[in-house]
Design a protein around this motif. Structure first.
Motif, PDB file in Angstrom:
ATOM      1  N   VAL A  64       2.111  -6.332  -6.056  1.00 22.25           N
ATOM      2  CA  VAL A  64       1.534  -5.592  -4.935  1.00 22.25           C
ATOM      3  C   VAL A  64       2.517  -5.724  -3.784  1.00 22.25           C
ATOM      4  CG1 VAL A  64      -0.399  -5.462  -3.324  1.00 22.25           C
ATOM      5  CG2 VAL A  64      -0.797  -6.164  -5.686  1.00 22.25           C
ATOM      6  N   ARG A  65       2.817  -4.614  -3.163  1.00 25.25           N
ATOM      7  CA  ARG A  65       3.723  -4.635  -2.012  1.00 25.25           C
ATOM      8  C   ARG A  65       2.998  -3.976  -0.848  1.00 25.25           C
ATOM      9  NH1 ARG A  65       8.357  -1.131  -0.691  1.00 25.25           N
ATOM     10  NH2 ARG A  65       9.704  -2.336   0.661  1.00 25.25           N
ATOM     11  N   PHE A  66       2.988  -4.655   0.288  1.00 28.06           N
ATOM     12  CA  PHE A  66       2.322  -4.096   1.457  1.00 28.06           C
ATOM     13  C   PHE A  66       3.053  -4.479   2.725  1.00 28.06           C
ATOM     14  CE2 PHE A  66       0.315  -8.211   0.862  1.00 28.06           C
ATOM     15  CZ  PHE A  66       0.230  -8.728   2.143  1.00 28.06           C
ATOM     16  N   ARG A  67       2.827  -3.679   3.757  1.00 25.84           N
ATOM     17  CA  ARG A  67       3.371  -3.963   5.086  1.00 25.84           C
ATOM     18  C   ARG A  67       2.224  -4.392   5.982  1.00 25.84           C
ATOM     19  NH1 ARG A  67       7.751  -2.954   7.892  1.00 25.84           N
ATOM     20  NH2 ARG A  67       8.622  -1.525   6.379  1.00 25.84           N
ATOM     21  N   ASP A  97       8.411  -7.660   7.492  1.00 21.65           N
ATOM     22  CA  ASP A  97       6.960  -7.454   7.497  1.00 21.65           C
ATOM     23  C   ASP A  97       6.433  -6.824   6.215  1.00 21.65           C
ATOM     24  OD1 ASP A  97       6.603  -8.520  10.104  1.00 21.65           O
ATOM     25  OD2 ASP A  97       7.306  -6.631  10.944  1.00 21.65           O
ATOM     26  N   CYS A  98       7.244  -6.802   5.153  1.00 21.47           N
ATOM     27  CA  CYS A  98       6.807  -6.315   3.843  1.00 21.47           C
ATOM     28  C   CYS A  98       6.656  -7.511   2.908  1.00 21.47           C
ATOM     29  CB  CYS A  98       7.817  -5.337   3.255  1.00 21.47           C
ATOM     30  SG  CYS A  98       7.906  -3.794   4.141  1.00 21.47           S
ATOM     31  N   LEU A 112      -6.565  -8.600  -1.787  1.00 19.28           N
ATOM     32  CA  LEU A 112      -5.380  -8.748  -0.952  1.00 19.28           C
ATOM     33  C   LEU A 112      -5.163  -7.526  -0.061  1.00 19.28           C
ATOM     34  CD1 LEU A 112      -2.906 -10.503  -0.373  1.00 19.28           C
ATOM     35  CD2 LEU A 112      -1.758  -9.331  -2.231  1.00 19.28           C
ATOM     36  N   LEU A 113      -5.369  -6.350  -0.614  1.00 16.15           N
ATOM     37  CA  LEU A 113      -5.143  -5.114   0.135  1.00 16.15           C
ATOM     38  C   LEU A 113      -6.294  -4.768   1.074  1.00 16.15           C
ATOM     39  CD1 LEU A 113      -3.514  -2.979  -2.689  1.00 16.15           C
ATOM     40  CD2 LEU A 113      -2.382  -3.988  -0.697  1.00 16.15           C
ATOM     41  N   VAL A 134      -0.800  -1.718   4.933  1.00 18.90           N
ATOM     42  CA  VAL A 134      -0.401  -0.468   4.296  1.00 18.90           C
ATOM     43  C   VAL A 134       0.240  -0.799   2.951  1.00 18.90           C
ATOM     44  CG1 VAL A 134       1.053   1.584   4.494  1.00 18.90           C
ATOM     45  CG2 VAL A 134      -0.001   0.603   6.544  1.00 18.90           C
ATOM     46  N   GLU A 135      -0.369  -0.317   1.885  1.00 21.21           N
ATOM     47  CA  GLU A 135       0.208  -0.557   0.563  1.00 21.21           C
ATOM     48  C   GLU A 135       1.471   0.273   0.416  1.00 21.21           C
ATOM     49  OE1 GLU A 135      -0.973  -0.743  -4.167  1.00 21.21           O
ATOM     50  OE2 GLU A 135      -2.345   0.239  -2.785  1.00 21.21           O
ATOM     51  N   LEU A 136       2.499  -0.344  -0.150  1.00 24.82           N
ATOM     52  CA  LEU A 136       3.780   0.316  -0.376  1.00 24.82           C
ATOM     53  C   LEU A 136       4.059   0.351  -1.870  1.00 24.82           C
ATOM     54  CD1 LEU A 136       5.824  -1.605   2.345  1.00 24.82           C
ATOM     55  CD2 LEU A 136       4.866   0.702   2.537  1.00 24.82           C
ATOM     56  N   PRO A 137       4.839   1.325  -2.314  1.00 26.51           N
ATOM     57  CA  PRO A 137       5.178   1.342  -3.740  1.00 26.51           C
ATOM     58  C   PRO A 137       6.105   0.164  -4.071  1.00 26.51           C
ATOM     59  CG  PRO A 137       6.376   3.052  -2.557  1.00 26.51           C
ATOM     60  CD  PRO A 137       5.416   2.444  -1.587  1.00 26.51           C
ATOM     61  N   VAL A 138       5.948  -0.361  -5.269  1.00 26.95           N
ATOM     62  CA  VAL A 138       6.816  -1.436  -5.734  1.00 26.95           C
ATOM     63  C   VAL A 138       8.049  -0.770  -6.320  1.00 26.95           C
ATOM     64  CG1 VAL A 138       7.076  -3.380  -7.320  1.00 26.95           C
ATOM     65  CG2 VAL A 138       4.875  -2.943  -6.201  1.00 26.95           C
ATOM     66  N   GLU A 139       9.200  -1.076  -5.726  1.00 26.19           N
ATOM     67  CA  GLU A 139      10.455  -0.441  -6.145  1.00 26.19           C
ATOM     68  C   GLU A 139      11.108  -1.248  -7.239  1.00 26.19           C
ATOM     69  OE1 GLU A 139      12.515  -0.514  -2.475  1.00 26.19           O
ATOM     70  OE2 GLU A 139      11.152   0.904  -1.525  1.00 26.19           O
ATOM     71  N   GLU A 140      11.873  -0.583  -8.065  1.00 30.41           N
ATOM     72  CA  GLU A 140      12.634  -1.270  -9.096  1.00 30.41           C
ATOM     73  C   GLU A 140      13.629  -2.218  -8.430  1.00 30.41           C
ATOM     74  OE1 GLU A 140      12.499  -1.129 -12.507  1.00 30.41           O
ATOM     75  OE2 GLU A 140      10.667   0.020 -12.180  1.00 30.41           O
ATOM     76  N   GLY A 141      13.754  -3.399  -8.963  1.00 32.84           N
ATOM     77  CA  GLY A 141      14.713  -4.357  -8.450  1.00 32.84           C
ATOM     78  C   GLY A 141      14.201  -5.176  -7.272  1.00 32.84           C
ATOM     79  N   THR A 142      12.918  -5.016  -6.883  1.00 33.39           N
ATOM     80  CA  THR A 142      12.415  -5.791  -5.749  1.00 33.39           C
ATOM     81  C   THR A 142      12.162  -7.241  -6.129  1.00 33.39           C
ATOM     82  OG1 THR A 142      10.162  -5.055  -6.244  1.00 33.39           O
ATOM     83  CG2 THR A 142      11.354  -3.898  -4.485  1.00 33.39           C
ATOM     84  N   THR A 143      12.108  -7.551  -7.396  1.00 30.41           N
ATOM     85  CA  THR A 143      11.842  -8.924  -7.818  1.00 30.41           C
ATOM     86  C   THR A 143      13.106  -9.722  -8.011  1.00 30.41           C
ATOM     87  OG1 THR A 143      11.772  -8.267 -10.141  1.00 30.41           O
ATOM     88  CG2 THR A 143       9.680  -8.313  -8.934  1.00 30.41           C
ATOM     89  N   SER A 144      14.252  -9.110  -7.891  1.00 33.52           N
ATOM     90  CA  SER A 144      15.498  -9.871  -8.106  1.00 33.52           C
ATOM     91  C   SER A 144      16.006 -10.488  -6.844  1.00 33.52           C
ATOM     92  CB  SER A 144      16.567  -8.971  -8.715  1.00 33.52           C
ATOM     93  OG  SER A 144      16.794  -7.852  -7.881  1.00 33.52           O
TER      94      SER A 144
END
Length: 144
Positions: A64-67, A97-98, A112-113, A134-144
């Protein structure tokens, strides 16, 4: 030796921009939040145990990604640590803030949201309007 090292390291750290605000906090706000957080930890622990032991069909891990703009660095850290302390969620990173959080199930992600924890943390530090989540899309590579 360890205490001397800690004092030395602390003396080398720059002062937090919010240190003055931190000193003006009303302790009862922290107490109220702490009691609420302990309750949430207990409720979440029971839920996670139930899901793992009897309702594996509810397991749906996801990122989950949020601002959520918190009042200062101490509030941001408090929120990230509170999320991690609550069973079923784990703060992976906080940047600009993300927040990137691992949620064990759809329910933990929805909780959480909902923004309740974010609002309660903000109320420790400031009066007035609470920050929007504000929920944000989870982008590829955000976990690295």
């Amino acid at each position: 030796m360890a205490a001397a090292l800690a004092v030395w390291l602390d003396s080398r750290l720059p002062l937090l921009e919010s240190a003055e605000k931190f000193k003006r906090l009303r302790p009862w706000r922290w107490v109220i939040y702490f009691v609420w957080l302990l309750g949430q930890m207990l409720v979440s622990a029971v839920y996670v145990a139930k899901v793992i032991l009897w309702r594996r069909d509810l397991l749906n891990p996801r990122l989950v990604r949020f601002r959520c703009v918190q009042p200062d660095l101490i509030a941001t850290t408090t929120l990230a640590n509170s999320i991690t302390l609550t069973p079923g969620t784990l703060t992976i990173s906080v940047e600009d803030d993300c927040y990137l959080v691992h949620a064990l199930s759809e329910r933990t992600a929805e909780d959480l949201l909902s923004g309740e924890m974010q609002a309660r943390v903000a109320r420790i530090f400031v009066d007035g309007p609470v920050p929007e989540v504000v929920e944000l899309p989870v982008e590829e590579g955000t976990t690295s």
